[in-house]
Design an enzyme around this catalytic site. Sequence first.
Site, PDB file in Angstrom:
ATOM      1  N   SER A  65      32.000  19.672  23.619  1.00  0.00           N
ATOM      2  CA  SER A  65      33.088  20.711  23.668  1.00  0.00           C
ATOM      3  C   SER A  65      33.188  21.182  22.448  1.00  0.00           C
ATOM      4  CB  SER A  65      34.444  19.790  23.984  1.00  0.00           C
ATOM      5  OG  SER A  65      35.400  20.607  24.395  1.00  0.00           O
ATOM      6  N   GLY A 520      40.919  10.729  19.544  1.00  0.00           N
ATOM      7  CA  GLY A 520      40.038   9.959  20.509  1.00  0.00           C
ATOM      8  C   GLY A 520      38.662  10.547  20.292  1.00  0.00           C
TER       9      GLY A 520
HETATM   10  C1  16G Z   1      39.545  15.882  24.424  1.00  0.00           C
HETATM   11  C2  16G Z   1      40.337  16.141  25.818  1.00  0.00           C
HETATM   12  C3  16G Z   1      41.245  17.141  25.386  1.00  0.00           C
HETATM   13  C4  16G Z   1      42.174  16.582  24.163  1.00  0.00           C
HETATM   14  C5  16G Z   1      41.338  16.420  22.961  1.00  0.00           C
HETATM   15  C6  16G Z   1      42.306  15.618  22.245  1.00  0.00           C
HETATM   16  C7  16G Z   1      39.506  15.956  28.043  1.00  0.00           C
HETATM   17  C8  16G Z   1      38.439  16.650  28.703  1.00  0.00           C
HETATM   18  N1  16G Z   1      39.468  16.702  26.758  1.00  0.00           N
HETATM   19  O1  16G Z   1      38.980  17.038  24.042  1.00  0.00           O
HETATM   20  O2  16G Z   1      42.275  17.333  26.358  1.00  0.00           O
HETATM   21  O3  16G Z   1      43.031  17.717  23.920  1.00  0.00           O
HETATM   22  O4  16G Z   1      40.391  15.487  23.438  1.00  0.00           O
HETATM   23  O5  16G Z   1      41.198  15.166  20.888  1.00  0.00           O
HETATM   24  O6  16G Z   1      40.159  15.186  28.096  1.00  0.00           O
HETATM   25  P1  16G Z   1      41.522  14.182  19.965  1.00  0.00           P
HETATM   26  O7  16G Z   1      42.015  12.890  20.471  1.00  0.00           O
HETATM   27  O8  16G Z   1      40.490  14.566  19.062  1.00  0.00           O
HETATM   28  O9  16G Z   1      42.824  14.753  19.231  1.00  0.00           O
HETATM   29 ZN    ZN Z   2      36.035  21.481  26.111  1.00  0.00          ZN
END
Ligand code: 16G
Ligand code: ZN
Length: 549
Positions: A65, A520
Site C-alpha cells: 500500500s 498494525g
Molecule cells: C491498513 C488498513 C487501513 C488502516 C491502516 C492503519 C486495510 C485494507 N488497510 O493500511 O485501513 O487505516 O492499516 O495502519 O484495512 P496502522 O495500523 O499502521 O495505523
Molecule cells: Zn492502500
Amino acid sequence: MDVSLILKLNEEHKKLEQAKFTYGTAGFRTLASTLDPVLFRVGLLASLRSKKLNSKFIGAMITASHNAAPVKIKSDFPKLTFKDNGVKLVEPLGEMLVQTWEPYATKLANAETREDIVACLTEIIETEKIDLTKQSNVAVARDTRPSGEKLVESLKDGVISLHGNLTNFGVLTTPQLHYNIRCLNTKAAKHPYGEVGEEHYYKKLSDAYKSITRGFKKLSPLYVDAANGVGAKALLALAKEIGSEYFDVFIVNADVANSEKLNFECGADFVKLKQKAPTGLELKSGMRCASLDGDADRIVYYYADHDGKFKLLDGDKIATLAAGFIMDLVRKANVTINGQPPKFGLVQTAYANGSSTEYASKKMQVPVVFTMTGVKHLHHAAEEFDIGVYFEANGHGTVLFSENVINAFSDVNGKTEEEIKSLNILKALSIVINQAVGDALSDMLMVELILTLNKQSLSDWDEAYTDLPSRQIKVKVSDRHIFKPIKADTELLEPLGLQEKINAEVKKYSSARSFVRPSGTEDVVRVYCEAKTQKDVDELSVAICTLVF
Ligand code: 16G
Ligand code: ZN
C-alpha cells in the site's frame, strides 16, 4: 492431502530467519525479503479457504500500500528504511478475509518445521471440516513493487501444492482485484456484479459517471498525484475511457518504472500526514488536486486557498460530502423500504476529526458509529445499514448499498420529474461506487460527480465544517505489543495506568482529545492529538509522546 507434494514445494520456500509474522489490519506486511515462505503458506491457506467455500474464487493481493519500498537505492534518494511488501486475502464478495481465519494465517506463517506446517494444515482441515476433493480457485494481483513478481510465484507453489488453480491478473490496483473477485463469484447470480477484467471495470465506472454528468458543465482539471504507483496506469486508462469532454485530468507522480519513487514524498498518506502538497506537484491557488496511495485504495483531495494556504479534504470530508448528497437524493426520490425510509449511517474511526463527527451527527442528523482502525471493521459496521457510508480519515472508504435499498431503487418508479431524476442519480451512484471495497478511483468519480451536479468548487465543499487542528505522530518503542487498545481504539487498557496519565494531560486543554494505538502495519505506536488551537495540539502531542516513550 498430498503431503509429499507440499513438502517438496516447501523446500523451495523454506523459512530462513526467525521472523515472527502476524496477519493484521492489512494482512501480512513486512520486509519483502522475508515474505517468500509466507506467500507459499498464504497460497496453501487461500486454497483451503476456496475449498471451504465450495470452490469460490479467493483473492490474494500483493501490496504494501502506502509504505515506501525502494529496491534499488539511488544516490539522489535518501536511504529509506522500509523495503516492504505484503499480502492480504480477499473473500468471494470482495471483503477482507473473515476474521476467524486470521489466526490460521498467523499460525501457518509461523510454523517452524515442515511437520508443523502439515500439522497446522491438518488442524484447519479438521476444524473447518474441509472437503479436500473440492477444486480450489485463487486469483492473485500485485502492485508495482518489483518484489511482487517473485512473490506471486511463491504463492502459486502454495496453491499448486493443494492442486488448486491460480489465475494471475498481473499488476492491478487493490480495488480492481476486489472487483474481479466479486465479478468471478457472482457470474451466475441474480445480480452479477460485472464482467471480469480491467477494461470492464473502466467501462462500468465510466458509463455510470457519464450517464449522470452528461449535459453538466465540466469541472476544471483535476491534478492527481498517483504516488508513482499502479494508480497512475489505472487512472490513465479510466480517464481515456471517460473522455476529455467529461473529465480533465493531469496525472503527476506517474513514474512507475522507478520503484524507489513509490510513495516517496508523495501519495495520500504523505499528504494527509504532512498536510502539504506532494513533491512533483506545484500547488497554486485555483488548482483542484487529489492524491492516491501506492495501491490506489485511498484518496484525499486538496487545494490552496486565496492566501496560498494548503487545505486538505480528507476521508472525513469525502464521507460527509457523500452522506449529505445521498441523503438528499433518497429524500427527493421518496425511496422507502417496507414503508420506512432506508436506514442511513456513517462509520468512522478514532482518527475522524471531531468537527466531522459533530457535523454529521448534529447538523446532518446521521447516526455515527465508531469502529477500530482497519477497513474490515468499518466495512462490517456499514453493512448494518441500508446505506452505510464509511471512511477512514486517511481517505480509505466507500458507500455500501444493501440489496434491499438497491431493489427499492428499482421498485420505485418515481412520479414527479424530481423523483425520477433523483432515482437515476442514485442508481448510477450505486454503480460508480465500488461495493466490494474502498477504491480511490471510484471514490474520485463519486466526488467529481457530486461536485459537478452541485456546481461546487473544492472550497465550497470545504465550507461544510472546519477541522479541529490535529497531529499524528509515530513513536518507536521497544515493544508495541504491550499497548492494548479498547473502545474502538480510543483508550488503552494496558500498560496499566497509562490511560489515566493521558486523560490528565488532555484535561489541560479545551476541546482536546488524544489516543494511542499500536500500528498494525509498522513497528511503531501512533499518537493522535486534537485540540482547539495548533499550539495546544503541539504541546499536547509532546506531552503524550513523552508518556509513551
Ligand atoms: C491498513 C488498513 C487501513 C488502516 C491502516 C492503519 C486495510 C485494507 N488497510 O493500511 O485501513 O487505516 O492499516 O495502519 O484495512 P496502522 O495500523 O499502521 O495505523
Ligand atoms: Zn492502500
